[in-house]
Design a protein around this motif. Structure first.
Motif, PDB file in Angstrom:
ATOM      1  N   ILE A  93       8.794  -9.522   2.269  1.00 18.25           N
ATOM      2  CA  ILE A  93       7.508  -9.701   2.789  1.00 18.25           C
ATOM      3  C   ILE A  93       6.868  -8.271   3.153  1.00 18.25           C
ATOM      4  O   ILE A  93       5.944  -8.219   3.184  1.00 18.25           O
ATOM      5  N   VAL A  94       7.858  -7.575   3.752  1.00 19.87           N
ATOM      6  CA  VAL A  94       7.495  -6.198   4.446  1.00 19.87           C
ATOM      7  C   VAL A  94       7.140  -5.518   3.224  1.00 19.87           C
ATOM      8  O   VAL A  94       6.042  -4.627   3.274  1.00 19.87           O
ATOM      9  N   GLU A  97       3.819  -6.081   1.992  1.00 16.76           N
ATOM     10  CA  GLU A  97       2.547  -5.790   3.045  1.00 16.76           C
ATOM     11  C   GLU A  97       2.340  -4.287   2.843  1.00 16.76           C
ATOM     12  O   GLU A  97       1.348  -3.760   2.911  1.00 16.76           O
ATOM     13  N   GLU A  98       3.419  -3.429   2.642  1.00 16.78           N
ATOM     14  CA  GLU A  98       3.236  -2.057   2.649  1.00 16.78           C
ATOM     15  C   GLU A  98       2.726  -1.739   1.479  1.00 16.78           C
ATOM     16  O   GLU A  98       2.065  -0.713   1.095  1.00 16.78           O
ATOM     17  N   ASN A 100       0.287  -3.383   0.247  1.00 14.29           N
ATOM     18  CA  ASN A 100      -1.309  -3.927   0.409  1.00 14.29           C
ATOM     19  C   ASN A 100      -1.399  -5.329  -0.450  1.00 14.29           C
ATOM     20  O   ASN A 100      -2.509  -5.572  -0.910  1.00 14.29           O
ATOM     21  N   LEU A 102      -0.482  -8.224   0.686  1.00 14.86           N
ATOM     22  CA  LEU A 102      -0.398  -9.257   1.620  1.00 14.86           C
ATOM     23  C   LEU A 102      -0.756  -8.953   3.195  1.00 14.86           C
ATOM     24  O   LEU A 102      -0.238  -7.439   3.286  1.00 14.86           O
ATOM     25  N   THR A 103      -0.963  -9.493   4.088  1.00 21.73           N
ATOM     26  CA  THR A 103      -0.864  -9.003   5.405  1.00 21.73           C
ATOM     27  C   THR A 103      -0.145 -10.083   6.077  1.00 21.73           C
ATOM     28  O   THR A 103      -0.039 -11.356   5.936  1.00 21.73           O
ATOM     29  N   PHE A 104       0.392  -9.696   7.339  1.00 22.04           N
ATOM     30  CA  PHE A 104       1.325 -10.564   7.989  1.00 22.04           C
ATOM     31  C   PHE A 104       0.393 -11.593   8.551  1.00 22.04           C
ATOM     32  O   PHE A 104       0.963 -12.907   8.883  1.00 22.04           O
ATOM     33  N   ASP A 106      -2.244 -13.114   7.134  1.00 20.55           N
ATOM     34  CA  ASP A 106      -2.739 -14.099   6.151  1.00 20.55           C
ATOM     35  C   ASP A 106      -2.513 -15.643   6.584  1.00 20.55           C
ATOM     36  O   ASP A 106      -1.440 -15.729   6.878  1.00 20.55           O
ATOM     37  N   ARG A 125       3.041 -14.262   9.627  1.00 20.07           N
ATOM     38  CA  ARG A 125       3.697 -13.767  10.666  1.00 20.07           C
ATOM     39  C   ARG A 125       4.429 -15.120  11.742  1.00 20.07           C
ATOM     40  O   ARG A 125       5.739 -14.820  12.050  1.00 20.07           O
ATOM     41  N   LYS A 279       9.503  -2.131  11.070  1.00 18.99           N
ATOM     42  CA  LYS A 279       8.705  -3.281  10.918  1.00 18.99           C
ATOM     43  C   LYS A 279       9.376  -4.640  11.231  1.00 18.99           C
ATOM     44  O   LYS A 279       9.043  -5.682  11.617  1.00 18.99           O
TER      45      LYS A 279
END
Length: 561
Positions: A93-94, A97-98, A100, A102-104, A106, A125, A279
């Motif tokens: 997941i990290v 996210e890096e 772009n 997805l975002t934590f 979402d 998250r 992270k």
């Protein structure tokens, strides 16, 4: 003069190296002695690795990988690492996210739109930190009819979760470990990058980090060379039937060498991995202000004054623990294939040996004194004390507590043999006098009908007033007889009573489960039931019941007959 100085400097270096070598030899001997029993005849065992400053100083296998075939464990034996897998899923997941993708923060329904709308936004998250409120897979499937050794797969979870109507709690209200959340994280990774989870992890995590022997298992019956067989131990060894067909929350296999490669990154990340591993250390604060110590698939804790990043794993007979002290660049990996391996306490002993903390810890314990803040006790009459009497129930922990006056003192009881006096320090506030270092504070809120218990900075326990009668009420159990159906699990239980007034809950696959009355409308039973709460309307008519079993709470069963 210069030659003399060089001589003494050289002598000092040699003596230091000798002393250091002797010290390390002593450490190795002490560590090795912890595993003597694992090398017994016909005994499963495991593999152990300890590294310091990037160098392996201890690496050794013990016992058998297969008792049936007398095959020994080696340093290359693969073990199922159980819930340690979660940190790898979190890393996936990290990385997304890096990139772009997805975002934590979402909403998880953005990536898994078929999930039900619980009326609350659950974010990625929340899944990472176990604060989503989603019920745990094992409890859900157990109540639905799965037996303890029935195969559990991701598809089973997807099918059951789509029918859920409620959560254990509102997102970020509590921390409650949930395997379901990490299974959904694996689904998010697959949906975002359109690649099977096992292939994605191999391409984006394992191979780039050099973990050549680590993999995700999607097929519970697949044959992979070098894998250990796991065993339960009671009076004898018994092979664990492999029911674990789910991934994301577990079911990754690895070796001690590969796990050490992974742990090194928490103190000295490989090129271009520093941001991602930083992270992973993110923690969260609950809505009530309490800060948890759970990062992204890892626990960030204190051990004898040193920061430690760790996690354990348990599935079938496999037990695993990985622990790193990043500031000390000290890693400990223990992977085993039998259930009674006690690796938590062994990891502590290894930590003490390597950190040389045993003497310091013992010294501190001798010097430690109870330094409770002095409180001015007040006098309350028995009439006032009796207003606090009753049974209080924690819906979070599914436990009850009795409060009553005895010998002019308010008492708090957690069982028939555990009772502690409550000494008043205010009109509604008491100090519980018990054997702990810090005595808990107990406060009664008569308006909200609650009892709140807290110790130091720990999260308070909240109990709601349940009933005045301290004993089990003699209910007419006959009104409970009937069938109870769960639309969320699509399964039915029935309640019956025998001629000795014993009450039973019955399911087609679990058979009859005897219930014991705890309080007026609350009963307990054996797995998968645990707690049964009867729900009635104002007229006393039984509407249904709610079942709970640990990480799965309050599943609704409507009375249909």
């Amino acid at each position: 003069m210069i030659q003399i100085r060089i001589f003494f400097l050289s002598l000092f270096i040699v003596l230091f190296q000798v002393f250091n070598s002797f010290s390390q030899t002593s450490q190795i001997q002490k560590i090795d002695s912890l595993f003597t029993s694992w090398n017994s005849s016909n005994h499963s065992g495991g593999s152990v690795l300890v590294s310091k400053d990037g160098k392996t100083i201890f690496s050794k296998p013990y016992g058998l990988a297969s008792i049936e075939y007398n095959t020994p464990n080696t340093n290359n034996t693969l073990f199922n690492i159980g819930s340690i897998s979660k940190q790898f899923t979190a890393m996936g997941i990290v990385l997304l996210e890096e990139q772009n993708k997805l975002t934590f923060d979402d909403d998880i329904r953005k990536h898994i739109p078929e999930l039900p709308n619980f009326g609350e936004t659950i974010t990625i998250r929340h899944l990472l930190h176990h604060t989503s409120g989603l019920r745990d897979l094992h409890g859900l499937l157990g109540l639905a009819g799965w037996r303890s050794e029935d195969l559990e797969t991701n598809d089973d979870i997807y099918r059951v979760i789509k029918n859920q109507k409620e959560l254990n709690f509102k997102p970020n209200e509590e921390f409650l470990y949930s395997n379901t959340g990490y299974i959904l994280l694996a689904k998010i990774i697959e949906n975002v990058d359109k690649l099977d989870f096992n292939q994605w992890m191999k391409q984006h995590v394992f191979e780039p980090l050099g973990m050549k022997n680590t993999y995700v298992e999607r097929q519970h019956d697949r044959i992979v060379p070098n894998n250990a067989t796991s065993y339960y131990w009671q009076k004898e060894f018994k092979r664990a039937v492999e029911y674990w067909g789910y991934f994301g929350s577990g079911n990754m296999h690895s070796t001690i060498e590969d796990m050490n490669i992974w742990l090194q990154n928490f103190s000295k990340p490989q090129n271009n991995w520093e941001s991602a591993f930083n992270k992973m250390l993110s923690t969260t604060t609950l809505n009530n202000g309490f800060k948890t110590n759970y990062g992204f698939g890892i626990r960030i804790e204190d051990y004898s004054g040193e920061r430690v990043i760790q996690h354990g794993g348990s599935v079938g007979g496999f037990r695993a623990i990985t622990r790193t002290f990043p500031e000390k660049r000290l890693n400990i990996v223990i992977l085993t294939n039998y259930s009674r391996s006690s690796i938590g306490s062994i990891a502590n002993k290894i930590s003490d040996i390597m950190l040389d903390k045993r003497k310091d810890t013992l010294t501190k314990k001798k010097r430690t004194k109870v330094t409770e803040t002095s409180a001015e006790f007040v006098k309350l009459s028995n009439d006032i004390l009796k207003k606090f009497e009753g049974v209080y129930w924690s819906d979070e922990e599914k436990i009850g507590r009795k409060v009553y006056v005895k010998n002019d003192t308010l008492r708090y009881s957690s069982s028939e043999i555990n009772e502690w006096p409550l000494v008043p320090i205010g009109k509604n506030t008491f100090r519980m006098i018990n054997s702990t270092i810090r005595s808990p504070t107990v406060k009664f809120n008569s308006i909200a009908h609650k009892m709140i218990i807290w110790t130091d900075n720990n999260l308070p326990g909240i109990f709601t007033f349940l009933q005045t009668n301290l004993d089990k009420n003699t209910n007419d159990f006959n009104i409970l007889i009937g069938n109870y159906y769960s639309p969320e699990l699509k399964t039915m239980y029935s309640i019956s009573i025998d001629n000795k007034s014993n009450i039973y809950l019955e399911h087609a696959r679990h058979g009859k489960i005897k219930l014991e009355q705890l309080y007026n409308n609350i009963f307990s039973g054996n797995w998968p039931v645990d707690i049964v709460e009867i729900k009635k309307n104002d007229e006393g008519k039984v509407l249904g019941l709610r079942m709970s079993n640990g990480r799965t709470r309050n599943v609704w069963f409507k009375k249909v007959i």
